[in-house]
Design a protein around this motif. Structure first.
Motif, mmCIF file in Angstrom:
data_model
loop_
_atom_site.group_PDB
_atom_site.id
_atom_site.type_symbol
_atom_site.label_atom_id
_atom_site.label_comp_id
_atom_site.label_asym_id
_atom_site.label_seq_id
_atom_site.Cartn_x
_atom_site.Cartn_y
_atom_site.Cartn_z
ATOM 1 N N LEU A 37 26.698 104.713 -1.304
ATOM 2 C CA LEU A 37 27.655 104.670 -0.196
ATOM 3 C C LEU A 37 26.927 105.047 1.099
ATOM 4 N N ALA A 162 29.775 94.138 -2.674
ATOM 5 C CA ALA A 162 29.753 95.311 -1.795
ATOM 6 C C ALA A 162 31.088 95.423 -1.064
ATOM 7 N N PHE A 163 31.461 96.662 -0.782
ATOM 8 C CA PHE A 163 32.653 96.922 0.032
ATOM 9 C C PHE A 163 32.208 97.241 1.455
ATOM 10 N N GLN A 188 34.415 104.681 -5.553
ATOM 11 C CA GLN A 188 33.112 104.036 -5.389
ATOM 12 C C GLN A 188 32.148 104.504 -6.482
ATOM 13 N N THR A 193 29.536 100.261 -6.985
ATOM 14 C CA THR A 193 29.277 99.122 -6.103
ATOM 15 C C THR A 193 28.730 99.666 -4.781
ATOM 16 N N MET A 195 28.626 100.337 -0.965
ATOM 17 C CA MET A 195 29.726 100.456 -0.004
ATOM 18 C C MET A 195 29.156 100.857 1.357
ATOM 19 N N PHE A 197 30.475 102.129 5.026
ATOM 20 C CA PHE A 197 31.683 102.750 5.557
ATOM 21 C C PHE A 197 31.411 103.109 7.020
#
Ligand code: ATP
Length: 366
Positions: A37, A162-163, A188, A193, A195, A197
């Motif tokens: 993340l 991916a986020f 997450q 995955t 991520m 942010f």
């Protein structure tokens, strides 16, 4: 680029607007591994959203090899073919569809996912997001926090590579934001995955990120773990942007008095431990000393300098003490309730091992 553990790679990303007049992203390089993340953090206008939109394919980078996903160059690939999920600050939901249909909407459009599979994914996401009881409701029957959960659910069911989350919690109240950021991190972790942010909230960044990339004027200033960003900022900008209340800054000169090296400011004249002096003296005669408020010790005698307490503020388990010294405001954070009160004269000691040392241009010296 064959390294499969790299989920998203941003490679020398450049993006200008208005025919080159605005440089939103200036040689941005980021690696986000699968399961990692990364928080993009910085003040308004620093290029966070543009970076994210370039990854998503909503903006076209100036260079052709800027965006890679799982080892593939995606820079010119249409957004819908990138298998990335984008969650914005405001959720646009279909008002006439239930929560279940809102979540499954993206999947309903994909022919290769059958009905049973769609239901399974929606039920899994609903369970993860504690939305099971709300699946038959309509958007107007949801709170803001529940709406953001639906937006996350919609992203989760597409099983993206991916986020991409752009200030997803900004519209929520403070308590809910804190709750949701923990949940996002847990989800997450579970999904493993990549991520990315985006936020301008440094506290949010420190708590949620495996890594943080701090941006300013389109340039990544530092990409590192929250711990390193907090304790080893590469420059004064990162040092002051991170941490609340912010660091204290002292303009100093470094002088040799014949036996020791001394750091001299309008507030203090202190001997530097040899270990620090040896590292500083070849580099700079002018030093900006940065000290986080928690590393300034308060006492009633024998400190490095003195000041007068202007204000104390209880911040739960700690107290912020505002002190005036030589016409400047100094911030100290003490554990528990404050032993001092407004108007008290106090002595202050610097924890030099915990201090940051910057040159006159604000670059970290050691
Ligand atoms: P915020 O936190 O306010 O959303 P940000 O860090 O996400 O800011 P961006 O939205 O990426 O910043 O903007 C970076 C720079 O690019 C800003 O100077 C902005 O004005 C400019 N910019 C962004 N989009 C456009 C556009 N479509 N046309 C012209 N300039 C733009």
């Amino acid at each position: 680029m064959s390294n499969q553990s790299i989920g998203v790679r941003v490679h020398h990303l450049r993006k200008t607007f208005r025919r080159g007049e605005v440089q939103a992203c200036d040689d941005v390089n980021l690696d986000i591994a699968q399961g990692e993340l990364l928080v993009l953090l910085g003040p308004s206008g620093c290029g966070k959203t543009t970076t994210l939109r370039c990854i998503a394919g909503l903006e076209l980078p100036d260079n052709d090899d800027a965006i890679w996903v799982n080892g593939k160059n995606m820079t010119r690939v249409a957004p819908k073919d990138r298998n990335l999920a984008f969650v914005f600050q405001e959720t646009a939901m279909f008002p006439h569809l239930t929560v279940r249909r809102n979540i499954s909407f993206g999947l309903d459009m994909r022919r290769k996912v059958n009905k049973a599979e769609i239901n399974r994914r929606v039920d899994d996401a609903a369970q993860m997001l504690k939305l099971q009881q709300l699946l038959d409701r309509y958007p107007r029957e949801l709170s803001g926090g529940q709406g953001q959960r639906v937006a996350l659910g919609r992203a989760i069911v597409t099983e993206p590579d991916a986020f991409l989350l752009d200030e997803p919690l900004a519209a929520l109240d403070a308590a809910l934001r804190v709750e949701m950021r923990t949940e996002i991190k847990l989800i997450q972790r579970r999904l493993k995955t990549a991520m990315i942010f985006v936020t301008h909230d440094q506290e949010e960044a420190l708590t949620i990120g495996d890594k943080i990339a701090v941006m300013k004027d389109g340039v990544v200033q530092q990409e590192d773990t929250p711990h390193q960003i907090y304790h080893r900022p590469v420059n004064l900008f990162v040092g002051t942007f991170i941490g609340s209340p912010p660091i204290n800054q002292f303009q100093c000169s470094l002088q040799d008095d014949g036996t020791t090296w001394r750091l001299i400011s309008r507030h203090f004249n202190i001997a530097l431990p040899d270990s620090i002096a040896q590292r500083l003296k070849p580099i700079s005669a002018l030093v900006i000393l940065g000290l986080r408020p928690e590393f300034l010790r308060l006492g009633d005698s024998q400190g490095d300098f003195t000041g007068v307490v202007k204000l104390t503020e209880l911040l739960g388990s700690r107290t912020l003490v505002l002190i005036e010294s030589e016409g400047e405001e100094i911030r100290a954070l003490v554990q528990g309730a404050s032993q001092v009160k407004e108007g008290d004269q106090v002595s202050l000691s610097l924890d030099l091992d915990k201090a940051f040392y910057f040159d006159e241009n604000g670059m970290a010296l050691i």
